[in-house]
Write an enzyme that holds these catalytic residues in place. Sequence first.
Site, PDB file in Angstrom:
ATOM      1  N   GLU A   1       0.846  -1.199   0.000  1.00 59.80           N
ATOM      2  CA  GLU A   1       0.000   0.000   0.000  1.00 59.80           C
ATOM      3  C   GLU A   1       0.882   1.250   0.000  1.00 59.80           C
ATOM      4  O   GLU A   1       1.885   1.312   0.709  1.00 59.80           O
ATOM      5  CB  GLU A   1      -0.902  -0.012   1.238  1.00 59.80           C
ATOM      6  CG  GLU A   1      -1.874   1.156   1.298  1.00 59.80           C
ATOM      7  CD  GLU A   1      -2.740   1.133   2.553  1.00 59.80           C
ATOM      8  OE1 GLU A   1      -3.875   1.644   2.497  1.00 59.80           O
ATOM      9  OE2 GLU A   1      -2.290   0.596   3.589  1.00 59.80           O
TER      10      GLU A   1
ATOM     11  N   LYS B   1     -10.010   0.624  -2.348  1.00 62.23           N
ATOM     12  CA  LYS B   1     -10.148   0.225  -0.950  1.00 62.23           C
ATOM     13  C   LYS B   1     -11.523   0.602  -0.408  1.00 62.23           C
ATOM     14  O   LYS B   1     -11.946   1.755  -0.476  1.00 62.23           O
ATOM     15  CB  LYS B   1      -9.052   0.895  -0.121  1.00 62.23           C
ATOM     16  CG  LYS B   1      -8.991   0.492   1.341  1.00 62.23           C
ATOM     17  CD  LYS B   1      -7.807   1.182   2.017  1.00 62.23           C
ATOM     18  CE  LYS B   1      -7.645   0.766   3.458  1.00 62.23           C
ATOM     19  NZ  LYS B   1      -6.507   1.469   4.099  1.00 62.23           N
TER      20      LYS B   1
ATOM     21  N   CYS C   1      -5.086  -3.456   2.993  1.00 61.66           N
ATOM     22  CA  CYS C   1      -4.825  -3.111   4.387  1.00 61.66           C
ATOM     23  C   CYS C   1      -6.021  -3.317   5.324  1.00 61.66           C
ATOM     24  O   CYS C   1      -6.345  -4.432   5.687  1.00 61.66           O
ATOM     25  CB  CYS C   1      -4.297  -1.678   4.451  1.00 61.66           C
ATOM     26  SG  CYS C   1      -3.385  -1.284   5.965  1.00 61.66           S
TER      27      CYS C   1
END
Length: 275
Positions: A40, A117, A162
């Site tokens: 990321e 995301k 993440c």
Amino acid sequence: MKVAAIQMVSATSVAVNLERAAALLAQAAAEGAELAVLPEYFCLLGRKDTDKLQIQEAFGSGPIQDFLARSARELGLWIVGGSLPLTVADARASGSRVRNSSLVFDPSGACVARYDKIHLFRFDNGQERFDESRVLEPGTEPVLFELPARDGRRWRIGMSVCYDLRFPELYRRYAAQGADLLLVPSAFTHTTGQAHWELLLRARAVENLAYVLAPAQGGLHENGRRTWGHSLLVDPWGTLLGQQAEGEAVVSATLDAERLAQYRSQLPALEHRVL
């Protein structure tokens, strides 16, 4: 299929980060990887959250995307650019929000998948404070792509970034679509990573009977932030196949299609779901 998790300690300069990423991707290719996944924000860990707004790119155009496409083409490698900031169409006037996007490039240099995301990190323990919603707009859709390996096997790969790791329903959805490999490029904080990183990754692998590849930011960054690192590959039985604690590294390991099928045959838990 050999795969590689690229661990970085990204700085505040895009040029410096791309130079380091290029060297690590070349190392992965030299080690025989077919797929290499960057962490990321491989391109920038700025001094403040809003720094990512200054380097945002429109989808399909920009120096970071050009770098990923060129690297994939020159190395003959599938590359996942862990995440980079892409412009939000309805916020272009103000530039106040971006998407935290993970892009997949095939060996021809074509971008074949994009995942934004979905879950935005918020954390406050009185000493560390994070709120991604200040500058990020969340994505809305899971994304799964297929990768045809050199041996003819087609791997089904589910994408995440993440903080998504804490939401098992996303990965269960991928499992229902037949995902063999789950990607989790990350920049976990040292605090939350030390507590939960490996635990969550191994759980996602075991409960979905899938491989999990998790490249991470790992170390003390130029901006003073410390990330947890411990990039890893874990197999569907929860066994670690490779891991690196901190610092730049290429964590390479092999996905075994026969072993994957064996695990799913011996313990057909995915077939026993009732909800």
